[in-house]
Every structure is written in C-alpha cells, then in structure tokens.
Design a protein around this motif. Structure first.
Motif, PDB file in Angstrom:
ATOM      1  N   PHE A  70       0.845  -1.183   0.000  1.00 19.26           N
ATOM      2  CA  PHE A  70       0.000   0.000   0.000  1.00 19.26           C
ATOM      3  C   PHE A  70       0.884   1.237   0.000  1.00 19.26           C
ATOM      4  N   ALA A  71       0.266   2.394  -0.304  1.00 19.25           N
ATOM      5  CA  ALA A  71       1.054   3.616  -0.441  1.00 19.25           C
ATOM      6  C   ALA A  71       0.282   4.822   0.056  1.00 19.25           C
ATOM      7  N   THR A  72       1.036   5.866   0.415  1.00 18.21           N
ATOM      8  CA  THR A  72       0.451   7.161   0.724  1.00 18.21           C
ATOM      9  C   THR A  72       0.220   7.938  -0.564  1.00 18.21           C
ATOM     10  N   SER A  73      -0.674   8.949  -0.508  1.00 16.68           N
ATOM     11  CA  SER A  73      -1.037   9.645  -1.750  1.00 16.68           C
ATOM     12  C   SER A  73      -1.102  11.164  -1.611  1.00 16.68           C
ATOM     13  N   PHE A  74      -0.620  11.720  -0.499  1.00 13.82           N
ATOM     14  CA  PHE A  74      -0.712  13.174  -0.305  1.00 13.82           C
ATOM     15  C   PHE A  74      -0.034  13.911  -1.457  1.00 13.82           C
ATOM     16  N   SER A  75      -0.553  15.112  -1.755  1.00 15.15           N
ATOM     17  CA  SER A  75       0.054  15.920  -2.819  1.00 15.15           C
ATOM     18  C   SER A  75       1.055  16.895  -2.209  1.00 15.15           C
ATOM     19  N   LEU A  76       1.676  17.692  -3.045  1.00 16.37           N
ATOM     20  CA  LEU A  76       2.644  18.663  -2.545  1.00 16.37           C
ATOM     21  C   LEU A  76       1.948  19.789  -1.789  1.00 16.37           C
ATOM     22  N   SER A  77       0.697  20.046  -2.111  1.00 19.92           N
ATOM     23  CA  SER A  77      -0.017  21.170  -1.506  1.00 19.92           C
ATOM     24  C   SER A  77      -1.008  20.769  -0.417  1.00 19.92           C
ATOM     25  N   HIS A  78      -1.477  19.515  -0.432  1.00 20.56           N
ATOM     26  CA  HIS A  78      -2.538  19.113   0.482  1.00 20.56           C
ATOM     27  C   HIS A  78      -2.321  17.693   1.007  1.00 20.56           C
ATOM     28  N   GLY A  79      -2.844  17.451   2.209  1.00 22.43           N
ATOM     29  CA  GLY A  79      -2.818  16.098   2.760  1.00 22.43           C
ATOM     30  C   GLY A  79      -3.727  15.167   1.997  1.00 22.43           C
ATOM     31  N   THR A  81      -5.100  14.511  -1.720  1.00 20.57           N
ATOM     32  CA  THR A  81      -4.802  14.854  -3.111  1.00 20.57           C
ATOM     33  C   THR A  81      -6.057  14.925  -3.963  1.00 20.57           C
ATOM     34  N   ASP A  82      -5.950  15.583  -5.095  1.00 19.03           N
ATOM     35  CA  ASP A  82      -6.969  15.457  -6.138  1.00 19.03           C
ATOM     36  C   ASP A  82      -6.412  14.543  -7.221  1.00 19.03           C
ATOM     37  N   SER A  83      -7.200  14.273  -8.247  1.00 19.09           N
ATOM     38  CA  SER A  83      -6.773  13.320  -9.272  1.00 19.09           C
ATOM     39  C   SER A  83      -5.657  13.867 -10.152  1.00 19.09           C
ATOM     40  N   ALA A  84      -5.565  15.183 -10.287  1.00 20.42           N
ATOM     41  CA  ALA A  84      -4.511  15.758 -11.118  1.00 20.42           C
ATOM     42  C   ALA A  84      -3.146  15.556 -10.471  1.00 20.42           C
ATOM     43  N   ALA A  85      -3.024  15.925  -9.208  1.00 22.00           N
ATOM     44  CA  ALA A  85      -1.757  15.755  -8.501  1.00 22.00           C
ATOM     45  C   ALA A  85      -1.422  14.284  -8.326  1.00 22.00           C
ATOM     46  N   ALA A  86      -2.453  13.469  -8.040  1.00 28.12           N
ATOM     47  CA  ALA A  86      -2.218  12.029  -7.863  1.00 28.12           C
ATOM     48  C   ALA A  86      -1.849  11.374  -9.184  1.00 28.12           C
ATOM     49  N   GLY A  87      -2.558  11.736 -10.247  1.00 33.97           N
ATOM     50  CA  GLY A  87      -2.234  11.192 -11.565  1.00 33.97           C
ATOM     51  C   GLY A  87      -0.830  11.578 -11.990  1.00 33.97           C
ATOM     52  N   THR A  88      -0.446  12.826 -11.701  1.00 25.73           N
ATOM     53  CA  THR A  88       0.900  13.283 -12.025  1.00 25.73           C
ATOM     54  C   THR A  88       1.947  12.478 -11.255  1.00 25.73           C
ATOM     55  N   ALA A  89       1.707  12.268  -9.959  1.00 30.60           N
ATOM     56  CA  ALA A  89       2.649  11.477  -9.154  1.00 30.60           C
ATOM     57  C   ALA A  89       2.799  10.072  -9.719  1.00 30.60           C
ATOM     58  N   VAL A 309      -1.296  -2.893 -10.517  1.00 28.41           N
ATOM     59  CA  VAL A 309      -2.633  -2.359 -10.232  1.00 28.41           C
ATOM     60  C   VAL A 309      -2.553  -1.483  -8.995  1.00 28.41           C
ATOM     61  N   THR A 310      -3.072  -0.265  -9.084  1.00 26.81           N
ATOM     62  CA  THR A 310      -3.069   0.635  -7.936  1.00 26.81           C
ATOM     63  C   THR A 310      -4.245   1.609  -8.047  1.00 26.81           C
ATOM     64  N   ALA A 311      -4.186   2.687  -7.271  1.00 22.28           N
ATOM     65  CA  ALA A 311      -5.227   3.717  -7.287  1.00 22.28           C
ATOM     66  C   ALA A 311      -4.570   5.077  -7.173  1.00 22.28           C
ATOM     67  N   ASP A 312      -5.291   6.125  -7.531  1.00 19.58           N
ATOM     68  CA  ASP A 312      -4.743   7.472  -7.363  1.00 19.58           C
ATOM     69  C   ASP A 312      -5.016   8.007  -5.964  1.00 19.58           C
ATOM     70  N   HIS A 313      -6.156   7.619  -5.386  1.00 18.36           N
ATOM     71  CA  HIS A 313      -6.552   8.037  -4.046  1.00 18.36           C
ATOM     72  C   HIS A 313      -7.806   7.254  -3.671  1.00 18.36           C
ATOM     73  N   GLU A 314      -8.227   7.379  -2.446  1.00 18.23           N
ATOM     74  CA  GLU A 314      -9.505   6.812  -2.009  1.00 18.23           C
ATOM     75  C   GLU A 314     -10.553   7.914  -2.039  1.00 18.23           C
TER      76      GLU A 314
END
Length: 478
Positions: A70-79, A81-89, A309-314
């Motif tokens: 499993f993995a963490t998904s926080f973005s650079l700006s927020h704890g 994430t949205d799909s744009a920042a998560a998709g970019t990561a 197989v993974t996800a961008d966020h929950e």
C-alpha cells in the motif's frame, strides 16, 4: 580444445544475456482504479461472498497477484490529493500541487511521464479510461498543463505525444479553449496527425486491421464525459474491458519492441463521490474485468509481462461495517440502478405525473432499491423520504443533492443512503480521503512492490524494472 572452450564460454554468455533479457518486461500494464482505496477492494470481494451467504471474501483477479502492498497519496499542496496531482505522481514520479497536470507546483517546469520513457525505447503506448480521455488521470500520462480543466489544451498535447492508442468515452471540450474561446475542432487535428477515430466497438473492428494509431470513443450520440455505469449499462454499450482488449490488439500489431498500456477505471471515484455503494462495487468489479483482460495476456507471455494495479486516491472514506458485528452486504444486491439513473426515473415520473402519490413513488423505490419489499427501513428514514416526496410532488420544489460529478434527486439520494446503511456500508464524506491506496503486482519486476511506498515510488519502480532512467530525471520537457 580451445574451440570447445570458446563455444562453452559463448553459450554461457548467451544464457546470461537471455537471463537478463527475461528480467526486463516487454509488456507493461499500469492499471489505476480512480478512487479505489483498500476498502473499495475489500467490499467488492466481501460482496461476492455475501451473495452466497459466506462469511469470507471471494478474491478479485488482481487481489490474487503474488505481490501486494500500500502507499500514501498526499500531494505537494494538500494532505488529501486530487486526481490531477495524484495522476501526475503516478505518471512522472514527482509530487505537485492539486489541480496541476504533469508540471511542478510553480507551473513552469514540465515533467516527462513514464509513458514517454516507454515510447523512447521503441515501445508502443496506449492510454485508456472509462471516463473522458482528457480527464486528469489519463491526461497526466501525456499532457503538461497548469490546470486540469484545460481540456482543449490537453487534447492538443495528445497529438504531440505521438502515442499509439487512446481509448475512453470522448473529449470534454473539443472545440473551446480553457478561456472559452471557439477553436478548431480537435477531431480533424487528430486525423491529420495520423489517428483513426473509432466510435464504439463495431466501428473499431472495421478499422482495427488497417490502423496503427487509434482513438477509440463511445458511440456517437452518447455522453462524452464517461462510459455508462456498469450497473446501468446496456449490452451494446462500450466497456472498459473492451477498450482494454482493443488497445492490446492495436499495440501488438507489427510490434517487436513491446508496449506500455495505462488503464484507468475512472468511475469508481464518481460512484464514491455520490456515496453510492452498490454502484461503487459494480465499478470495482468492472475495473477488475479489465484487469482480467490484461491477465489473460500475461498468461500467454508470463516471462515478458508486468501488471501493476493501484489507485490514485480513495474517495468517500468508505467502510464496510457501521456498528453491528453482523454484516448485511448481500442487501445491496437489491439496488438495480445507479443513484443517477434512479434520479432520472423519479424525474421521468414527475414529468409524466407531477402530482404522483406517495404510493407510486414508494413503488418505484421498492422496484429499484428493494426498500420495504426486501430491506427494512427505519421510521426516521421513511419520514425523511416522505418529507422529500411532499416537497417534490406536492409543493413542486425539486430538491437535489450535489456531488462532484452529479446532481441527483434528493429522494433518490435518501433511498440509496438508507440502503447503504441497511447493507452495513458507511461513508465519511463525499470527497477524497487520505486513506492508503493499494498496490498489486504480478510478472517481471513485481517483486519490487513488497513494502510500504509513496505514490511517486510506483512509476519509479516500474522504470527500475524496465531499466529506464526515470528516477534520475529532475525536470524535462518533450
């Protein structure tokens, strides 16, 4: 004697070379369930068992893979994430701020996605989704834009990519720029760039043999924003599994270098934004059907294939269990349509009979959710539904509940909420959460995914398996 020794050394070197070649995937499937946290996966598995009254789980295709973490998904700006920042990561291996596609947080430097690294190696590349092709997650693999809503500009980046296959429902703004200015249609531009446009599976089959670069969309006249929910889908409508199979067919053709295919199950997220448990379960299963398509390919090429197989966020803070130790997940089977489709049925009834009786509305809900007929409803919940009915059909105040991708009738939302509660499904919100995202892997390089990670580690590990220098990039333009 020397000649004999020479041949032995040559054979040994060839064996070593073959061994190294086998350790580098030729075919890479990168499959992303949008909004699919650990609990979305667990509920889909538990639901299958509940239908047979079994207190266990029935594994999905990808949960049987030999490696998982499993993995963490926080973005650079927020704890969260949205799909744009998560998709970019997930695409470039670097974090950015929410809303940004393939760029750093200052929106001045662009990152090169893992798909471009694959293309540079001579591999064919496919980008597919169950929502629009210009949506945040798929766009992160081929576009570099300051804002995820720059749909027209994202479409122009598709042309620049030169990738071989794109598949999804369509495009959100093919004739207007981000500034709402009228612009030349993207579709002739796609064709000029060498892409053949296919609308629906039948159309694709007509052009599959003669076309090396394809943009596959849903049938003309259908919604461009997303494929139909699996729970509502008609037999003839395009599916994510069919898009995945079509992508494999196109990418395999005249190809000795292999391919990279990204597949997004985009509407798990949409269903969870609406807190629609039954629809979320079916979307997770629908995504698993696409994974099964990739797994069938893996079984034919086990020494050359990696599936990740993974996800961008929950999304939604979804939980199986809401107080009682007894789970009642089998009750969710009585929901026959999505919350959105139920809203339309109520709207159609209102148009046909603006003064419909409570009994008529109640019957419609019974038929589509099982409430009262198969599933008990509390007095409080029934009173809430009756009050909503009175405002809608007696006072003619059309009340709605809004989520990120839908505006639903309040009666429909309350009915789905009641069925969720009765089925032991609970929700924290109608938005994303910071919950861990799952990772499952099989094939060449899968053993790299065995420990807790961050989302930026995922593409870097794929690149490591493929021996690409992705992890070393700082910023790069293309």
């Amino acid at each position: 004697m020397r000649k004999h020794v020479f041949y032995l050394i040559l054979l040994f070197l060839l064996q070593i070379s073959a061994s190294f070649a086998q350790n580098k995937p030729k075919y890479i499937f990168y499959m992303i369930g949008d909004g699919m946290g650990l609990n979305q996966v667990h509920i889909a598995e538990s639901y299958q068992a509940a239908l047979e009254n079994r207190n266990t789980v029935f594994p999905l295709t990808f949960t049987k893979f030999p490696f998982g973490t499993f993995a963490t998904s926080f973005s650079l700006s927020h704890g969260v994430t949205d799909s744009a920042a998560a998709g970019t990561a997930l695409a470039v291996g670097h974090k950015t701020k929410n809303g940004v596609i393939g760029m750093d947080s200052s929106r001045t430097e662009t990152y090169k996605s893992i798909a471009y690294f694959a293309k540079e190696q001579g591999m064919k590349v496919g980008i597919t989704t169950s929502v629009s092709i210009d949506h945040a997650t798929p766009a992160s693999f081929y576009a570099n834009q300051a804002d995820r809503n720059m749909y027209y500009e994202i479409g122009q980046d598709l042309i620049k990519s030169g990738f071989d296959f794109f598949g999804g429902s369509g495009f959100l703004s093919p004739e207007k720029t981000y500034k709402k200015e009228v612009a030349p249609s993207l579709f002739p531009q796609f064709e000029k760039a060498g892409y053949t446009l296919a609308y629906g599976l039948n159309d694709y089959h007509k052009i599959a043999k003669s076309s090396n670069k394809v943009v596959l969309m849903a049938d003309k006249g259908t919604a461009a924003d997303a494929l139909t929910y699996a729970i509502d889908r008609k037999r003839e409508e395009l599916t994510l599994q069919q898009i995945t199979a079509s992508a494999i067919q196109t990418l395999q053709k005249d190809n000795d270098k292999g391919f990279f295919l990204m597949v997004e199950g985009g509407k798990i997220d949409w269903a969870c934004h609406s807190n629609d448990g039954a629809t979320a379960i079916q979307e997770t299963k629908d995504f698993d059907a696409a994974v099964a398509e990739a797994f069938r390919f893996y079984e034919q090429h086990p020494e050359e294939t990696l599936i990740l197989v993974t996800a961008d966020h929950e999304t939604g803070g979804m939980v199986l269990g809401n107080g009682s130790s007894s789970l009642q997940l089998s009750r969710i089977q009585h929901q026959k349509v999505s919350q959105g489709a139920l809203s339309k049925k109520i709207s159609d009834l209102r148009k046909a009979n603006p003064n419909a009786t409570w009994d008529a509305v109640k019957q419609l809900l019974e038929e589509n959710t099982g409430l009262w007929k198969a599933v008990k409803i509390s007095e409080t919940e029934e009173n809430e539904l009756k009050e909503a009915y009175t405002r809608s059909f007696v006072q003619h105040q059309n009340e709605t509940e809004k989520s990120l991708y839908a505006i639903d009738d309040r009666i429909a939302a309350l009915a789905v909420k009641a069925l969720n509660r009765a089925s032991s499904i609970s929700w924290a919100s109608g938005n994303h959460s910071a919950a861990y995202i799952p990772i499952y892997a099989i094939g060449v390089g899968a053993d790299l995914f065995h420990h807790k990670m961050d989302n930026i580690d995922i593409p870097r590990k794929i690149a490591e398996a493929a021996e690409w220098p992705m992890a070393l990039q700082a910023t790069a333009t293309h």
